[in-house]
Design a protein around this motif. Structure first.
Motif, mmCIF file in Angstrom:
data_model
loop_
_atom_site.group_PDB
_atom_site.id
_atom_site.type_symbol
_atom_site.label_atom_id
_atom_site.label_comp_id
_atom_site.label_asym_id
_atom_site.label_seq_id
_atom_site.Cartn_x
_atom_site.Cartn_y
_atom_site.Cartn_z
ATOM 1 N N TYR A 237 -4.847 -2.933 2.305
ATOM 2 C CA TYR A 237 -4.451 -1.743 3.051
ATOM 3 C C TYR A 237 -3.358 -2.054 4.073
ATOM 4 C CZ TYR A 237 -8.542 0.727 1.184
ATOM 5 O OH TYR A 237 -9.459 1.318 0.364
ATOM 6 N N ARG B 206 -2.383 6.359 -2.346
ATOM 7 C CA ARG B 206 -3.502 5.612 -1.753
ATOM 8 C C ARG B 206 -3.916 4.437 -2.631
ATOM 9 N NH1 ARG B 206 -7.322 10.294 1.078
ATOM 10 N NH2 ARG B 206 -5.614 11.726 1.571
ATOM 11 N N TYR C 293 0.847 -1.194 0.000
ATOM 12 C CA TYR C 293 0.000 0.000 0.000
ATOM 13 C C TYR C 293 0.878 1.238 0.000
ATOM 14 C CZ TYR C 293 -3.146 3.679 1.546
ATOM 15 O OH TYR C 293 -3.844 4.843 1.638
ATOM 16 N N TYR D 154 -1.250 -0.244 12.121
ATOM 17 C CA TYR D 154 -2.696 -0.081 12.195
ATOM 18 C C TYR D 154 -3.121 -0.522 13.593
ATOM 19 C CZ TYR D 154 -3.360 0.860 7.222
ATOM 20 O OH TYR D 154 -3.354 1.434 5.977
ATOM 21 N N PRO E 97 -7.047 4.345 5.881
ATOM 22 C CA PRO E 97 -5.719 4.055 5.328
ATOM 23 C C PRO E 97 -4.716 5.167 5.643
ATOM 24 C CG PRO E 97 -7.466 3.778 3.683
ATOM 25 C CD PRO E 97 -8.062 4.504 4.838
#
Length: 372
Positions: free
Chosen positions: A249, A21, A16, A168, A129
């Motif tokens: 992602y 993006r 990613y 994340y 994201p």
């Protein structure tokens, strides 16, 4: 089960790319729009509501409380032990803890998404994201370091970053309804002259407020490894970028599952909601000389909670033999953390304040015709 997204042109592992993006091949530059890709799993997730609470979300209601059906989207993790995985590129054996859902092979640097920990109800419902790349994160952090008023001069150079890791972090996003009632004693004071008298007139008022406030997407981090105060300070995120979760992602980043359910974290949300209601009610009581609350009561009901992943850059900085940890919002670039403090600059700062205070007092005394 390891998921790796291969480039359809050259076969390399795609990652990613925060700048575009898109899913991008580092070898040949091939890109793919993740939103056009079929999801690897169907998390059966409930869609999130609109972004942060605003004045449009406020509705004053007089009457009985409504009953809300509490909903949440999450799964259970039965395997709490470390697990072995084999990299499909180099054949290296990797050991991950029970929380990891995406990582990077420490031998060949290939992105590895652990699909068996993201299937079915284990998959997050939503994700924001990354919009800040690793290069931009480092540049932003260096600019932030230069603005420290009481940090050591060597720290402002920002040349001792030991690591930057894109993660994340698991969050629960809550939709809640908060009902509140407040009683307050308020006064209005008026001063005027009547003949030879200086008159002070004080009027007393009893103030009552009863409100119902709807809040959307109140975040609470669900990782036991991340400091709660640091994650809270990273807010706000812009929830217009909240999108349906899909594993691409995660490619090239670290990701972990939640450690706390939405029910376990709801007391934190109640505290936040009560603080918001306090602020709202206080802002509606204006035009008085003084306001003293005599009684306040709140009731917060959870309407929905959605398991989501939010982007965070974790930066480790070595200064004088000590490691300092900083976090950066991977969407907005906001930096939080406690930098080192220069004792010399602190002494100079307070000395300057003392000197300025002395000079102001001196000038006021001299202007009044007194002796100092």
């Amino acid at each position: 089960m390891i998921l790796q997204h291969k480039c359809p042109d050259c076969g390399a592992d795609m990652q990613y790319d925060a700048d575009s993006r898109l899913l991008k091949c580092p070898s040949c530059g091939k890109t793919q729009n993740i939103k056009d890709m079929e999801p690897d799993f169907d998390p059966n997730a409930k869609q999130s509501h609109d972004a942060e609470a605003s004045a449009d979300d406020v509705d004053e209601v007089y009457g009985d409380f409504e009953d809300f059906e509490e909903q949440s989207t999450y799964g259970t993790y039965e395997d709490n032990e470390a697990k072995h995985y084999i990299c499909q590129n180099c054949g290296a054996e990797l050991i991950t803890d029970a929380d990891t859902t995406a990582t990077i092979c420490s031998y060949c640097n290939s992105p590895m998404i652990l699909g068996d920990r993201l299937s079915g109800k284990m998959a997050p419902s939503k994700v924001i994201p990354f919009t800040i790349s690793k290069e931009r994160a480092e540049e932003t952090f260096k600019k932030w370091c230069k603005h420290g008023l009481i940090t050591p001069k060597d720290f402002t150079k920002a040349d001792r970053i030991s690591s930057i890791t894109g993660m994340y972090v698991p969050f629960w996003l809550y939709d809640v309804n908060g009902r509140g009632e407040a009683h307050a004693h308020a006064t209005k004071v008026r001063h005027y002259t009547s003949g030879d008298y200086d008159v002070t007139e004080t009027r007393h008022y009893q103030v009552y407020r009863k409100v119902s406030l709807n809040f959307n997407d109140i975040p609470a981090d669900a990782s036991e490894k991340m400091p709660d105060d640091m994650m809270d300070k990273l807010e706000p995120y812009t929830y217009q970028d909240l999108t349906d979760f899909n594993t691409p992602y995660l490619s090239g980043f670290i990701a972990e599952k939640y450690n706390y359910t939405d029910a376990e974290l709801f007391p934190r949300i109640k505290q936040k909601t009560e603080h918001y209601m306090d602020q709202y009610i206080s802002n509606t009581i204006t035009g008085y000389s003084s306001v003293t609350f005599t009684d306040r009561s709140y009731d917060t009901r959870q309407k929905n909670a959605i398991y989501s992943l939010l982007p965070v850059w974790m930066l480790s900085y070595n200064f004088n033999g000590k490691n300092y940890l900083f976090a950066m919002n991977g969407q907005t670039g906001k930096v939080v953390g406690k930098p080192p403090v220069s004792k010399g600059k602190v002494a100079l700062w307070w000395g300057s304040i003392t000197l300025v205070t002395f000079l102001i007092s001196f000038l006021i005394t001299m202007a009044a015709g007194g002796a100092f």
